[in-house]
Design a protein around this motif. Structure first.
Motif, PDB file in Angstrom:
ATOM      1  N   ASP A  59       0.825  -1.211   0.000  1.00 43.71           N
ATOM      2  CA  ASP A  59       0.000   0.000   0.000  1.00 43.71           C
ATOM      3  C   ASP A  59       0.858   1.259   0.000  1.00 43.71           C
ATOM      4  OD1 ASP A  59      -2.189  -1.583  -0.021  1.00 43.71           O
ATOM      5  OD2 ASP A  59      -2.896  -1.088   2.000  1.00 43.71           O
ATOM      6  N   ARG A  81       2.037   1.779  -3.542  1.00 42.55           N
ATOM      7  CA  ARG A  81       0.963   2.281  -4.401  1.00 42.55           C
ATOM      8  C   ARG A  81       0.719   3.770  -4.173  1.00 42.55           C
ATOM      9  NH1 ARG A  81      -3.063  -0.216  -2.299  1.00 42.55           N
ATOM     10  NH2 ARG A  81      -3.781   1.622  -1.161  1.00 42.55           N
ATOM     11  N   ASP A  82       0.660   4.183  -2.915  1.00 42.81           N
ATOM     12  CA  ASP A  82       0.385   5.585  -2.613  1.00 42.81           C
ATOM     13  C   ASP A  82       1.518   6.508  -3.047  1.00 42.81           C
ATOM     14  OD1 ASP A  82      -1.990   4.790  -1.579  1.00 42.81           O
ATOM     15  OD2 ASP A  82      -1.473   5.108   0.537  1.00 42.81           O
ATOM     16  N   ASP A  86       3.603   5.765  -5.494  1.00 40.11           N
ATOM     17  CA  ASP A  86       3.914   5.487  -6.895  1.00 40.11           C
ATOM     18  C   ASP A  86       5.342   4.979  -7.049  1.00 40.11           C
ATOM     19  OD1 ASP A  86       3.326   5.245  -9.592  1.00 40.11           O
ATOM     20  OD2 ASP A  86       3.963   7.292 -10.065  1.00 40.11           O
ATOM     21  N   SER A 129       7.890   1.277  -6.995  1.00 39.17           N
ATOM     22  CA  SER A 129       7.891  -0.173  -7.120  1.00 39.17           C
ATOM     23  C   SER A 129       8.214  -0.785  -5.758  1.00 39.17           C
ATOM     24  CB  SER A 129       8.942  -0.626  -8.139  1.00 39.17           C
ATOM     25  OG  SER A 129      10.241  -0.336  -7.658  1.00 39.17           O
ATOM     26  N   SER A 130       7.981  -2.085  -5.626  1.00 37.86           N
ATOM     27  CA  SER A 130       8.276  -2.779  -4.377  1.00 37.86           C
ATOM     28  C   SER A 130       9.761  -2.701  -4.041  1.00 37.86           C
ATOM     29  CB  SER A 130       7.837  -4.246  -4.488  1.00 37.86           C
ATOM     30  OG  SER A 130       8.201  -4.980  -3.349  1.00 37.86           O
TER      31      SER A 130
END
Length: 439
Positions: free
Chosen positions: A38, A41-42, A44, A46-47
């Motif tokens: 999350d 995602r917030d 923007d 990558s992992s």
């Protein structure tokens, strides 16, 4: 080193610290891997970049550890942990309110810096400062309680994140650190102050070093190497435990398998408490180091078998749980209680500098070479750590210190000892040089 003192362990302090360690590790460390998707995602990102930010935070926190170790010796571990709880609460709140990537990374750095103040490094030193003679036993009791951190906080974080944003989860965690941990640490700081006042009026009870001064430098280098590589493997797998198991095809069962890890940590500490009294701390360090790569090999060979994954979680938990004990007790056994906080600050610094790259490295490898090959690399790193502890055992045997020696290793272990001695010759006084640099 086994303690023969009849002095009692500080039960109230151990129970109180056990609670703060569960909260400290659960909110500041174990929750991150659950919330990371999350966060990515917030922001923007990558992992890989999210875990890269964590690695940077761990690295900077590690560089600050020697200074924190000196603070512990100077001001007392209780006061340092009290300040750490306040910083942790503020840092978690700052991370939740971070408007962008730069502010998020800055807050994450503050979180990892606070972690060094309130987790095992400070807690072990506090127990040593309260009652040095029984600190080894007290550390074992503490880790027995704190081993439930992952078991409690992985499910809590997962459930909470299913019903609210990661920002709200972090705000709740900030409140827990502020309202629960800070008062406990403030109360414990009084125990350290009272102990120091009492020692001024009577002979101080210290734990004497088991190694002569002439060999402490190579032993210190080998010990730090073993701890650093173990920490690399631990940091990589603990942050990525659930993603790794999911990537091997366990799906929704990954969280369930992961929760076995915590009780296994507790089991290893219980076994050590009941049956480990006759073993040297160096032998316990070697056992813990062997279990980590053994667990990884088991997972690689049996995946995607659920029973195999459960065996991995149990064995890895046993090794990790025992490792957390010996990281506090082995330096005490080898080098004594005098200057324990300063020495642990140096050990923690080197460990964190090495292990800080682990979350990013494992995330990068899993993305590019796959989960199985990534675990194989981690197993090799863990095997090298084993050699470090075997080498200390060989050095102890050469010095005719059988109470410190581990079981006889192979010839490669002797070569590692020689390498450690060569490094020591090039750094004539490693610890004194480090002190001079810090001053």
């Amino acid at each position: 080193m086994t303690t023969t003192s009849t002095e009692r362990s500080p039960v109230a302090a151990i129970l109180a610290l056990g609670l703060t360690q569960i909260i400290g590790y659960g909110t500041l460390y174990y929750s991150f891997s659950i919330l990371a998707p999350d966060m990515a995602r917030d922001l923007d990102w990558s992992s890989e970049w999210i875990f890269g930010a964590l690695s940077v935070a761990l690295l900077i926190g590690g560089l600050a550890a020697p200074t924190m170790g000196r603070w512990i010796d100077r001001f007392g571990a209780g006061r340092v942990m009290t300040a750490g709880s306040a910083i942790a609460a503020a840092a978690l709140a700052a991370c939740a309110f971070a408007p962008g990537k730069i502010a998020f990374v800055a807050a994450l750095i503050a979180i990892e810096t606070a972690s060094n103040l309130v987790q095992y490094g400070g807690a072990f030193a506090l127990l040593v400062q309260i009652r040095p003679k029984v600190a080894q036993r007290s550390i074992t009791y503490l880790t027995l309680i704190a081993g439930f951190a992952s078991t409690i906080f992985w499910p809590i974080t997962t459930v909470a994140n299913a019903h609210m944003s990661w920002q709200h989860v972090y705000l709740i965690f900030a409140a827990i650190n502020l309202l629960v941990c800070l008062p406990i640490h403030a109360w414990l700081s009084r125990s350290v102050s009272e102990t120091r006042k009492r020692e001024k009026n009577e002979a101080a009870k210290h734990v004497e070093p088991s190694l002569p001064p002439s060999v402490r430098t190579p032993a210190f280098i080998l010990m730090v190497m073993g701890f650093a590589l173990e920490s690399f493997v631990n940091a990589a797998l603990l942050v990525h435990m659930v993603p790794v198991l999911s990537g091997l095809g366990l799906g929704a069962l990954a969280v369930m398998v992961g929760t076995v890890f915590g009780p296994s940590q507790v089991l290893s500490r219980f076994i050590n408490m009941v049956f480990g009294g006759g073993l040297s701390q160096l032998t316990l360090a070697l056992i813990s180091a062997v279990l980590l790569p053994a667990a990884l090999v088991t997972l690689i060979v049996t995946a995607p078998s659920v029973p195999g994954a459960l065996v991995f979680a149990v064995v890895f938990g046993l090794g990790s749980g025992l490792s957390s004990i010996v990281q506090g007790t082995l330096p005490l056994a080898l080098f004594g209680s005098e200057g324990y906080g300063r020495r642990q600050g140096k050990v923690l610094s080197i460990r964190l500098v090495i292990s800080s790259t682990a979350p990013f490295v494992l995330a990068f490898m899993m993305e590019n070479i796959g989960v199985s090959w990534s675990l194989a690399v981690a197993a090799v790193v863990g095997a090298i750590a084993v050699l470090g502890f075997v080498a200390i055992g060989r050095l102890a045997q050469l010095l005719d210190r059988p109470h410190l020696a581990t079981p006889r290793g192979d010839e490669l272990a002797v070569q590692v000892v020689t390498l450690g001695q060569q490094i020591a010759n090039r750094l004539p006084d490693f610890e004194s040089a480090t002190d001079a640099a810090e001053r």
